[in-house]
Design an enzyme around this catalytic site. Structure first.
Site, PDB file in Angstrom:
ATOM      1  N   ILE A 122     -24.031  -2.177  49.890  1.00  0.00           N
ATOM      2  CA  ILE A 122     -24.666  -2.966  48.834  1.00  0.00           C
ATOM      3  C   ILE A 122     -24.536  -4.463  49.084  1.00  0.00           C
ATOM      4  O   ILE A 122     -25.072  -5.270  48.313  1.00  0.00           O
ATOM      5  CB  ILE A 122     -24.071  -2.632  47.447  1.00  0.00           C
ATOM      6  CG1 ILE A 122     -22.551  -2.833  47.435  1.00  0.00           C
ATOM      7  CG2 ILE A 122     -24.423  -1.220  47.038  1.00  0.00           C
ATOM      8  CD1 ILE A 122     -21.901  -2.576  46.081  1.00  0.00           C
ATOM      9  N   GLY A 126     -19.572 -12.932  55.492  1.00  0.00           N
ATOM     10  CA  GLY A 126     -18.796 -13.323  56.650  1.00  0.00           C
ATOM     11  C   GLY A 126     -17.477 -12.594  56.773  1.00  0.00           C
ATOM     12  O   GLY A 126     -16.941 -12.433  57.863  1.00  0.00           O
ATOM     13  N   VAL A 130     -19.662  -4.661  51.911  1.00  0.00           N
ATOM     14  CA  VAL A 130     -19.305  -4.048  50.630  1.00  0.00           C
ATOM     15  C   VAL A 130     -20.141  -2.785  50.458  1.00  0.00           C
ATOM     16  O   VAL A 130     -21.363  -2.812  50.649  1.00  0.00           O
ATOM     17  CB  VAL A 130     -19.549  -5.013  49.457  1.00  0.00           C
ATOM     18  CG1 VAL A 130     -19.154  -4.351  48.133  1.00  0.00           C
ATOM     19  CG2 VAL A 130     -18.767  -6.313  49.651  1.00  0.00           C
ATOM     20  N   ASP A 239     -15.597 -21.544  45.753  1.00  0.00           N
ATOM     21  CA  ASP A 239     -16.898 -21.047  46.213  1.00  0.00           C
ATOM     22  C   ASP A 239     -17.694 -20.507  45.023  1.00  0.00           C
ATOM     23  O   ASP A 239     -18.276 -19.424  45.090  1.00  0.00           O
ATOM     24  CB  ASP A 239     -16.723 -19.970  47.280  1.00  0.00           C
ATOM     25  CG  ASP A 239     -18.010 -19.737  48.090  1.00  0.00           C
ATOM     26  OD1 ASP A 239     -18.900 -20.619  48.071  1.00  0.00           O
ATOM     27  OD2 ASP A 239     -18.120 -18.682  48.735  1.00  0.00           O
TER      28      ASP A 239
END
Length: 430
Positions: A122, A126, A130, A239
């Site tokens: 899914i 980097g 997943v 992030d």
């Protein structure tokens, strides 16, 4: 016409029926090989099926040789030759079945991680891939993040372990929940987290365009709650971007925002236990996603704090309101230069129609170049958002209707995609 009848006819006409034997052997041999490839089974079962398939052919060969006007020595040689071909055909199909069955079993075993069985991929980034997965006993949908052996260097492994450990220390309902962490015998590191059946904010804007201000307020306020918990225990995300904020339905509640991917998390006050993480933070000069990076993150300032995440969240809010990033450029360096020096265009001006002035002011305050000019904390920002008059204009009923429409559209797209695949198969077959 049956094989025996054909043999009697050929013998009566003086024709040589031997080619018929080899045609039969080839046909049955190819059929057994095709079955071994297409139908996974054990070696013993394949041998049993192949031997049973050869019985009618062996009887036919015996009858053909009896009807042929030849010496008994010729009959014996031909029979031995035919039986050798039969044995070889069964043996080859058994070998093929064993190899293919073994490969399938190996693939199946590799798709199992302890109590979890991997299903479909899914996402990929980097740091690894997943997968959607399922727990053997609980049967609950789970997301598994994998770090393959080829990426498991010292730095990557430290980041991966830090991501799961720090995320697991958070319990806010708007932060993704961690279930498990481990390593397979093949050296694949993984961790299991709750499966979020929804879309990230990047997908939301690409598919649905600029969002209603009230909905933007609701989403940002939830993210503020997740970040506030992290900041108050000394963690900054570094992030925050649309791809790391998943919008989903949870417990019958629509429009629940979940913050994911804490791979770049940094402690505000490192302690001795963080010594092993030092190479991770200094090995990369540019951490984060350029369109959502604070000026101090662009310059690599060592004293980043919670206000760095607030800048990034302001950039996310700008994208949600306008459908475009705060700054765009032909290169990463150009985008970074804009973050350092260019004042952001007011969202209403970019959008071409008015927005709630208080909301626009908050977003622009978050995007201030100087950290001191931004909201002091995620908790304070969340309170500012919740006090906006427009905050009540996006209700649970509005959200529920949106999700119903979106899921119907997704079902339609899935059906259309399945139809396209089927039409392609038909055309290829034709």
């Amino acid at each position: 016409m049956s094989l025996g009848a054909y043999a009697r006819s050929a013998a009566g006409a003086g024709e040589d029926p031997i080619p018929l034997i080899y045609i039969g052997l080839l046909a049955v041999g190819h059929t057994l090989m095709a079955r071994a490839v297409a139908v996974p089974s054990t070696t013993r079962r394949t041998i049993a099926v192949g031997s049973a398939a050869m019985v009618p052919l062996a009887v036919a060969v015996f009858l053909i040789l009896r009807l042929m006007p030849a010496s008994s020595q010729f009959h014996v040689v031909a029979l031995v030759d035919a039986v050798s071909w039969m044995v070889a055909a069964v043996a080859m199909s058994a070998v093929a079945s064993r190899v293919i069955f073994g490969l399938r079993a190996e693939v199946s075993a590799k798709r199992r991680l302890g109590q979890y069985t991997l299903e479909e991929k899914i996402g990929e980034g980097g740091m690894g891939s997943v997968y959607r997965a399922k727990h053997a006993m609980l049967r609950r949908p789970t997301a598994i993040k994998l770090l393959p052996p080829e990426k498991a260097g010292a730095d990557n492994l430290a980041r991966f372990e830090r991501e799961v450990q720090l995320t697991a220390s958070l319990s806010h309902p708007n932060t993704v929940a961690i279930f498990d962490y481990g390593r397979t015998v093949e050296g694949i590191f993984y961790y299991a987290m709750e499966f979020l059946d929804g879309i990230n904010l990047d997908q939301l804007v690409k598919g649905d365009g600029p969002q209603r201000p009230a909905r933007v307020v609701r989403i940002l306020a939830q993210v503020c709650g997740a970040l506030a918990e992290a900041h108050e225990i000394g963690l900054i995300h570094r992030d925050v971007k649309p791809g790391n904020i998943i919008l989903c339905e949870r417990g019958g509640v629509p429009d629940v925002a979940k913050v994911v991917d804490f791979g770049l998390v940094k402690r505000l006050h490192p302690d001795a236990s963080d010594a092993t993480m030092a190479p991770v933070t200094v090995a990369m000069s540019l951490l984060g996603t350029p369109h959502f990076m604070a000026p101090e993150a662009v310059t690599g300032a060592p004293d980043l704090d919670a206000r760095t995440d607030i800048y990034s969240l302001g950039a996310v809010g700008y994208l949600l309101l306008t459908g475009t990033p705060v700054f765009q450029g032909r290169s990463v360096m150009e985008v970074c230069a804009h973050h350092l020096h260019t004042p952001p265009e007011p969202p209403s001006q970019r959008l071409g129609h008015p927005l709630p002035p208080e909301l626009e002011r908050i977003v622009l305050d978050c995007l201030a170049k100087a950290p001191d000019a931004r909201p002091s904390s995620a908790r304070a920002l969340g309170r500012m958002l919740s006090r906006l008059a427009c905050a009540v204009e996006w209700t649970d009923d509005d959200a529920a209707r949106w999700w119903m429409t979106w899921r119907r559209a997704e079902a339609g797209r899935s059906a259309s995609a399945a139809g396209d695949v089927e039409r392609t198969r038909v055309q290829a077959a034709g």
